[in-house]
Enzyme design. Structure first.
Site, PDB file in Angstrom:
ATOM      1  N   GLU A  49       2.981  12.723   5.978  1.00  0.00           N
ATOM      2  CA  GLU A  49       3.462  13.081   7.311  1.00  0.00           C
ATOM      3  C   GLU A  49       4.630  12.188   7.726  1.00  0.00           C
ATOM      4  O   GLU A  49       5.610  12.670   8.319  1.00  0.00           O
ATOM      5  CB  GLU A  49       2.323  12.972   8.316  1.00  0.00           C
ATOM      6  CG  GLU A  49       1.243  14.027   8.129  1.00  0.00           C
ATOM      7  CD  GLU A  49       0.009  13.787   8.986  1.00  0.00           C
ATOM      8  OE1 GLU A  49      -0.813  14.714   9.107  1.00  0.00           O
ATOM      9  OE2 GLU A  49      -0.136  12.671   9.531  1.00  0.00           O
TER      10      GLU A  49
ATOM     11  N   ASP B 192       3.456  14.813  11.751  1.00  0.00           N
ATOM     12  CA  ASP B 192       2.361  15.756  11.962  1.00  0.00           C
ATOM     13  C   ASP B 192       2.823  16.929  12.817  1.00  0.00           C
ATOM     14  O   ASP B 192       2.475  18.093  12.555  1.00  0.00           O
ATOM     15  CB  ASP B 192       1.196  15.027  12.628  1.00  0.00           C
ATOM     16  CG  ASP B 192       0.046  15.948  12.967  1.00  0.00           C
ATOM     17  OD1 ASP B 192      -0.531  16.533  12.034  1.00  0.00           O
ATOM     18  OD2 ASP B 192      -0.284  16.087  14.159  1.00  0.00           O
TER      19      ASP B 192
END
EC number: 3.1.26.3
Length: 226
Positions: A121, A49
């Site tokens: 992610e 992320d």
């Protein structure tokens, strides 16, 4: 470590061959399959992320050198939100390579937005740890494609826009109601109605409740602005 055929195929789709294949295995392992000897992808998701955020921040600054922070923020959010990650995951068929527990698999885990977004992610983090920032950046830029160039159209959240429209006219915030839910538990279909207290309403259907709400808000905005 020898990779399975589906993971070898995934490497080709993302354009990166792992020198540490265990990272790829970990990136596609959901918590429902974790064990004392098998790590899941949650920690990689956390790192990925942040890597994605830096890549998108750099890309947005380069794409529009005159944009203010207030203009950049919604564009950034549109590019890094879970829905965007899940869309990219679907394009590379990441769901086909996920390692899921039986219950998660039976409930349609390979198609779940949140699960796909998390895995995307984690995959970004795996490439970053395997080869460094530049290869990870190159992969993200390639997979996100023209999303950066058309992000202005995606940055305006229809629900937010509808709420702002209502507030500007002294109306209460819009409400969202589930009109119906159909389909099996692993692949539900939601019909959502967006309503304003002036009597205006619009409905939309999607396999995701959130997407159905967004679509209903967009449809209602279309009515109001026509």
């Amino acid at each position: 470590m020898k990779l399975s055929a589906d993971l070898k195929a995934l490497q080709k789709r993302i354009g990166h061959e792992f020198s540490r294949p265990e990272l790829l295995v970990r990136a596609v392992t959901h918590s429902s399959m974790s064990s004392p000897t098998r790590d899941d992808n949650q920690r990689l998701e956390f790192l990925g992320d942040r890597v994605l955020g830096l890549v998108m921040a750099e890309a947005l600054l380069a794409q529009d050198r005159k944009a203010t922070e207030g203009q950049l923020a919604p564009r950034y959010n549109a590019l890094v939100r879970k829905e965007a990650c899940a869309d990219v995951a679907k394009e590379i068929a990441l769901g086909d390579a996920l390692k899921l527990g039986r219950s998660e698999m039976m409930s349609g885990g390979r198609r779940k937005l949140a699960l796909l977004g998390d895995a995307m992610e984690a995959l970004i983090a795996a490439v970053y740890l395997d080869a460094g920032f530049e290869p990870a950046k190159q992969m993200v830029v390639r997979l996100w494609g023209d999303r950066v160039n058309r992000v202005e159209d995606d940055a305006r959240d229809p629900k937010t826009s509808l709420q702002e429209w209502a507030q500007a006219r002294g109306l209460k915030p819009p409400t969202y109601e589930i009109v119906s839910r159909s389909g099996p538990d692993h692949a539900p279909v939601f019909q959502i109605a967006a309503r304003l207290d002036n009597g205006k309403t619009a409905e939309a259907t999607d396999t995701s409740k959130r997407k159905a709400e967004q679509a209903a808000a967009k449809a209602l905005l279309g009515q109001l602005q026509s």
